[in-house]
Write an enzyme that holds these catalytic residues in place. Structure first.
Site, PDB file in Angstrom:
ATOM      1  N   HIS A  67       0.822  -1.283  -0.071  1.00 46.96           N
ATOM      2  CA  HIS A  67      -0.087  -0.005   0.101  1.00 46.96           C
ATOM      3  C   HIS A  67       0.739   1.168   0.001  1.00 46.96           C
ATOM      4  CE1 HIS A  67      -3.393  -2.459   1.731  1.00 46.96           C
ATOM      5  NE2 HIS A  67      -2.539  -3.064   2.460  1.00 46.96           N
ATOM      6  N   TYR A  68       0.145   2.403  -0.364  1.00 45.60           N
ATOM      7  CA  TYR A  68       0.686   3.683  -0.149  1.00 45.60           C
ATOM      8  C   TYR A  68      -0.133   4.262   1.058  1.00 45.60           C
ATOM      9  CZ  TYR A  68      -2.050   5.710  -3.807  1.00 45.60           C
ATOM     10  OH  TYR A  68      -3.173   6.121  -4.575  1.00 45.60           O
ATOM     11  N   THR A  69       0.331   5.142   1.664  1.00 43.83           N
ATOM     12  CA  THR A  69      -0.188   5.659   2.925  1.00 43.83           C
ATOM     13  C   THR A  69      -1.221   6.978   2.430  1.00 43.83           C
ATOM     14  OG1 THR A  69       1.512   7.112   3.777  1.00 43.83           O
ATOM     15  CG2 THR A  69       1.263   5.068   4.653  1.00 43.83           C
ATOM     16  N   GLU A 131       2.597  -0.878   4.569  1.00 40.53           N
ATOM     17  CA  GLU A 131       2.344   0.581   4.182  1.00 40.53           C
ATOM     18  C   GLU A 131       3.326   1.325   3.908  1.00 40.53           C
ATOM     19  OE1 GLU A 131      -0.525   2.066   3.620  1.00 40.53           O
ATOM     20  OE2 GLU A 131      -2.005   0.981   4.805  1.00 40.53           O
ATOM     21  N   HIS A 177      -2.763  -3.484  -3.140  1.00 43.90           N
ATOM     22  CA  HIS A 177      -3.959  -3.318  -2.591  1.00 43.90           C
ATOM     23  C   HIS A 177      -5.081  -3.143  -3.842  1.00 43.90           C
ATOM     24  CE1 HIS A 177      -6.755  -1.243   0.770  1.00 43.90           C
ATOM     25  NE2 HIS A 177      -7.042  -2.440   0.280  1.00 43.90           N
ATOM     26  N   ASP A 187      -4.087   1.867  -4.823  1.00 48.46           N
ATOM     27  CA  ASP A 187      -2.325   1.917  -4.303  1.00 48.46           C
ATOM     28  C   ASP A 187      -1.950   0.462  -4.516  1.00 48.46           C
ATOM     29  OD1 ASP A 187      -4.507   1.121  -2.186  1.00 48.46           O
ATOM     30  OD2 ASP A 187      -2.828   1.109  -0.946  1.00 48.46           O
TER      31      ASP A 187
HETATM   32 ZN   LIG Z   1      -4.127   0.337   0.724  1.00 50.73          ZN
END
Ligand SMILES: [Zn+2]
Length: 285
Positions: A67-69, A131, A177, A187
């Site tokens: 993921h990216y946050t 993340e 994700h 993401d």
């Molecule tokens: Zn995500």
């Protein structure tokens, strides 16, 4: 909490109990000499014998989800530790990125939400979530994206290799994700370096020569119909509903697929290169 070193051979356990109750300090010192097998007393007051370990077992972790946050370091850390969303790992950005472990790998973190991959649903229970601090899209049109730094990717590659090896995770089960929730997530985005990681043996990738051959074939036979794309996408793990009515849904799945495997263009349109890559991945064991 376990009493430190309280793992003794069966015959010795009663003596250790007496020593432990009477002389805690001396008891601890003596206990250090114990064998590491045998009964173990925990603070709930019962004994567990850990002398035997079954060979029939494996890790509960089947997937790694990236993921990216969309937030900075401080906010990412706050959100992932204080709210109902969490991840096993958080990788910050900046000159010296820090890799935090926020949830034990054997416990469930809350990062994936409603999700599906190869028919497995709600992947929180079976995955490790990572993340990465990255803003994602930098404009509303989502044509400009923040890059991941080479320092972040170096750390991430080492982490992914270690996780994949320890949990015996199949390359196809290292996913974004957006791969497992393509209707609602984008993401880690089109700048996530899937291909560079694949060159290090991380994750699934396609064979360029075979894809070129498939492209030549589709140029002569023409592009397959939507049902073909739906079938192939499902075959390589994506959740996709069959049927001509599901064009918009299929477009989002294609967009997720393109962000991962053909990030130069991710408009969700079926095209020859997309078909060729799909065909190659669907043919992999
Ligand atoms: Zn995500």
């Amino acid at each position: 909490m376990l009493y430190p070193g309280v793992r003794c051979r069966k015959g010795a356990i009663h003596l250790w109990r007496v020593l432990f109750m009477a002389l805690p300090v001396a008891g601890c010192a003596l206990l250090a000499a114990c064998s590491r097998s045998g009964p173990e007393i925990n603070d709930a007051g019962y004994e567990v014998n850990t002398a035997y370990v079954a060979t029939g077992q494996d890790s509960r972790v089947r997937f790694i989800v990236l993921h990216y946050t969309s937030e900075n370091n401080e906010d990412s850390l706050r959100i992932l530790t204080k709210n109902r969303v969490s991840s096993h790992y958080l990788l910050t950005d900046g000159q010296e990125p820090v890799l935090y472990r926020l949830v034990d790998e054997n416990r469930r973190a809350w990062h994936a939400g409603s999700s599906q991959w190869y028919g497995y649903k709600n992947l929180n229970a079976m995955s490790v979530g990572i993340e990465i601090v990255n803003k994602g899209p930098l404009n509303p049109e989502k044509t400009l994206w923040e890059s991941y730094s080479s320092r972040q990717i170096d750390i991430l590659a080492a982490l992914l290799k270690d996780l994949a090896q320890r949990h015996r995770i199949h390359p196809r089960n290292i996913v974004g994700h957006s791969d497992i929730a393509p209707q609602r997530k984008i993401d880690p985005g089109p700048l996530f370096p899937w291909e560079a990681l694949a060159r290090q043996g991380i994750g699934r990738w396609y064979n360029k020569n075979r894809v070129r051959q498939h492209e030549a074939m589709f140029r002569s036979t023409g592009l397959p119909d939507i049902f073909w794309f739906q079938e192939k996408l499902r075959h390589i793990g994506y959740e996709v509903a069959f049927g001509a009515n599901n064009e918009e849904q299929t477009r989002k799945v294609l967009q997720a697929f393109q962000m991962h495997y053909r990030p130069q263009r991710y408009d969700g349109e079926p095209d020859i290169q997309t078909a060729a890559i799909l065909m190659d991945l669907a043919g992999q064991p």
